[in-house]
Design an enzyme around this catalytic site. Sequence first.
Site, PDB file in Angstrom:
ATOM      1  N   GLU A  93       0.826  -1.218   0.000  1.00  0.00           N
ATOM      2  CA  GLU A  93       0.000   0.000   0.000  1.00  0.00           C
ATOM      3  C   GLU A  93       0.864   1.274   0.000  1.00  0.00           C
ATOM      4  OE1 GLU A  93      -3.729  -0.032   1.866  1.00  0.00           O
ATOM      5  OE2 GLU A  93      -3.895  -2.220   1.804  1.00  0.00           O
TER       6      GLU A  93
HETATM    7  N1  CAA Z   1      -6.248  12.062  -4.466  1.00  0.00           N
HETATM    8  C1  CAA Z   1      -6.713  12.540  -5.644  1.00  0.00           C
HETATM    9  N2  CAA Z   1      -5.976  12.687  -6.748  1.00  0.00           N
HETATM   10  C2  CAA Z   1      -4.684  12.308  -6.677  1.00  0.00           C
HETATM   11  C3  CAA Z   1      -4.115  11.784  -5.483  1.00  0.00           C
HETATM   12  C4  CAA Z   1      -4.955  11.678  -4.356  1.00  0.00           C
HETATM   13  N3  CAA Z   1      -4.515  11.181  -3.189  1.00  0.00           N
HETATM   14  N4  CAA Z   1      -2.813  11.516  -5.718  1.00  0.00           N
HETATM   15  C5  CAA Z   1      -2.565  11.846  -6.994  1.00  0.00           C
HETATM   16  N5  CAA Z   1      -3.698  12.333  -7.565  1.00  0.00           N
HETATM   17  C6  CAA Z   1      -3.870  12.857  -8.923  1.00  0.00           C
HETATM   18  C7  CAA Z   1      -2.918  14.023  -9.137  1.00  0.00           C
HETATM   19  O1  CAA Z   1      -3.494  15.244  -8.701  1.00  0.00           O
HETATM   20  C8  CAA Z   1      -2.719  13.995 -10.629  1.00  0.00           C
HETATM   21  O2  CAA Z   1      -3.846  14.612 -11.255  1.00  0.00           O
HETATM   22  P1  CAA Z   1      -3.620  15.695 -12.445  1.00  0.00           P
HETATM   23  O3  CAA Z   1      -2.917  14.945 -13.539  1.00  0.00           O
HETATM   24  O4  CAA Z   1      -5.019  16.093 -12.796  1.00  0.00           O
HETATM   25  O5  CAA Z   1      -2.786  16.788 -11.886  1.00  0.00           O
HETATM   26  C9  CAA Z   1      -2.784  12.513 -10.968  1.00  0.00           C
HETATM   27  O6  CAA Z   1      -3.492  11.882  -9.880  1.00  0.00           O
HETATM   28  C10 CAA Z   1      -1.425  11.878 -11.119  1.00  0.00           C
HETATM   29  O7  CAA Z   1      -0.748  12.081  -9.898  1.00  0.00           O
HETATM   30  P2  CAA Z   1       0.818  12.243  -9.788  1.00  0.00           P
HETATM   31  O8  CAA Z   1       1.330  13.125 -10.883  1.00  0.00           O
HETATM   32  O9  CAA Z   1       1.133  12.617  -8.380  1.00  0.00           O
HETATM   33  O10 CAA Z   1       1.279  10.744 -10.110  1.00  0.00           O
HETATM   34  P3  CAA Z   1       2.694  10.073  -9.963  1.00  0.00           P
HETATM   35  O11 CAA Z   1       2.914   9.218 -11.156  1.00  0.00           O
HETATM   36  O12 CAA Z   1       3.742  11.071  -9.595  1.00  0.00           O
HETATM   37  O13 CAA Z   1       2.476   9.050  -8.746  1.00  0.00           O
HETATM   38  C11 CAA Z   1       2.373   8.345  -6.448  1.00  0.00           C
HETATM   39  C12 CAA Z   1       2.071   9.434  -7.474  1.00  0.00           C
HETATM   40  C13 CAA Z   1       1.977   8.948  -5.098  1.00  0.00           C
HETATM   41  C14 CAA Z   1       3.838   7.988  -6.426  1.00  0.00           C
HETATM   42  C15 CAA Z   1       1.496   7.107  -6.760  1.00  0.00           C
HETATM   43  O14 CAA Z   1       1.885   6.501  -7.963  1.00  0.00           O
HETATM   44  C16 CAA Z   1       1.513   6.059  -5.657  1.00  0.00           C
HETATM   45  O15 CAA Z   1       0.833   6.234  -4.618  1.00  0.00           O
HETATM   46  N6  CAA Z   1       2.244   4.964  -5.872  1.00  0.00           N
HETATM   47  C17 CAA Z   1       2.182   3.828  -4.924  1.00  0.00           C
HETATM   48  C18 CAA Z   1       1.109   2.874  -5.303  1.00  0.00           C
HETATM   49  C19 CAA Z   1       0.739   1.967  -4.172  1.00  0.00           C
HETATM   50  O16 CAA Z   1       0.476   2.397  -3.054  1.00  0.00           O
HETATM   51  N7  CAA Z   1       0.639   0.682  -4.465  1.00  0.00           N
HETATM   52  C20 CAA Z   1       0.176  -0.259  -3.492  1.00  0.00           C
HETATM   53  C21 CAA Z   1      -0.475  -1.402  -4.172  1.00  0.00           C
HETATM   54  S1  CAA Z   1      -1.995  -1.882  -3.472  1.00  0.00           S
HETATM   55  C22 CAA Z   1      -1.635  -2.959  -2.204  1.00  0.00           C
HETATM   56  O17 CAA Z   1      -0.538  -3.081  -1.748  1.00  0.00           O
HETATM   57  C23 CAA Z   1      -2.838  -3.644  -1.689  1.00  0.00           C
HETATM   58  C24 CAA Z   1      -2.636  -4.923  -0.999  1.00  0.00           C
HETATM   59  O18 CAA Z   1      -3.001  -5.959  -1.541  1.00  0.00           O
HETATM   60  C25 CAA Z   1      -2.200  -4.948   0.410  1.00  0.00           C
END
Ligand code: CAA
Length: 380
Positions: free
Chosen positions: A363
């Site tokens: 996550e």
């Molecule tokens: N709420 C709403 N919108 C959001 C947001 C949020 N929390 N975070 C990002 N966005 C939006 C941004 O505003 C952006 O929108 P615009 O293009 O309109 O400006 C868009 O989404 C893209 O965002 P970023 O440019 O910030 O994207 P990024 O490529 O830089 O990535 C990141 C951001 C935070 C690194 C994200 O990719 C991330 O959280 N990565 C980790 C993924 C993760 O947690 N994986 C876990 C897998 S699930 C799991 O583990 C479950 C299980 O089984 C236990």
Amino acid sequence: MDFNLTEEHLMIRDAARDFAQTELLPGVIERDNAQTFPESLVRKMGELGFLGIMVDPKYGGSGMDAISYVLIMEELSKVDASASVMVSVNNSLVCYGLEAYGSEAQKEKYLSKLATGECIGAFCLSEPEAGSDATSQKTTAIDKGDHYVLNGTKNWITNGGRAEVYLVIAQTDKHKGSHGINAFIVEKGMPGFDIGPKEDKLGIRGSDTHTLQFNDVKVPKENRIGDDGFGFRFAMKTLSGGRIGIAAQALGIAAGAYELALKYSKERKAFGTEICNHQAIAFKLADMHTEIEAARMLVMKAAWDKDQGNNYDMSSAMAKLYASKVAMEHTVEAVQIHGGNGFVKEYHVERLMRDAKITQIYEGTTEIQKIVISRGIIKD
Ligand code: CAA
């Protein structure tokens, strides 16, 4: 500001503690050894309302708040993090995702079953080449009018083999980047949807982790969640709540190991006295107690933010970052306090140490939480 839990919260915590001690503890070592999913316990957790903790009672949920959720997660995780990750994914990624962003028809069809434990759910975002870099989805969902066709692979999916309902994130238009991603409800048994073998893991070995394969899976259009292109935001918003659950899991793992270490240190004697009387051990206990309490405050603050309707992207990231660090560091210390016995399975702390590691990975890794936090600080 009131740091006291309400009578109701105390009752919920005690019910979860009692369930963990009487139902999860017996057999936890065997389930870890054999990598068995706590199948018979799913029904019991459903009956206790642990699978739809925050879901509205009109959809079969318990209608509790996020504070109750983290109290339950902490108590379950003190004993069995394999059971608690199943609870966390079902509650905060699947039930919350559907309740907050699903259509009324989707809620009626899926949410009641998920909230009661009649079904359990899985959240499918990660891929072989898209773990932290979640926008780089290779799984495709091609729009064919009244349905989409899904192709691709999802990795490390919690509840992957056991679930009946899967929320799958896929790319519908790669030219639109994160705005070309959608989330779909996929049911077990849909033609072309295959479940790969169970992963053999370092920790949370009782949890059911699989690779999933989608080969020309036809998914009806009404199974898309939200408007076209909402899938990435859906994943991010849902994961913010999921991180509160995993932070509470990490807290529970740390607190469980600490409680065992404290008890052991009051019983085990060396150099003529109980080992807790040696400063080398007493100072470890002081650090553990202090840092676990600090982690609990961050976890509670994130849950409180959610309950208040505040934005909790940063507070959930901070809670997960810190609680998972505390879990990793202090489970290692709990093994150290146990000495040779700490290395033996019947003392439980070696399992908690192995289970702690995943809380720094799933996550959103520790490094991803720092991206979320630092972007939040700089933006303000
Ligand atoms: N709420 C709403 N919108 C959001 C947001 C949020 N929390 N975070 C990002 N966005 C939006 C941004 O505003 C952006 O929108 P615009 O293009 O309109 O400006 C868009 O989404 C893209 O965002 P970023 O440019 O910030 O994207 P990024 O490529 O830089 O990535 C990141 C951001 C935070 C690194 C994200 O990719 C991330 O959280 N990565 C980790 C993924 C993760 O947690 N994986 C876990 C897998 S699930 C799991 O583990 C479950 C299980 O089984 C236990």
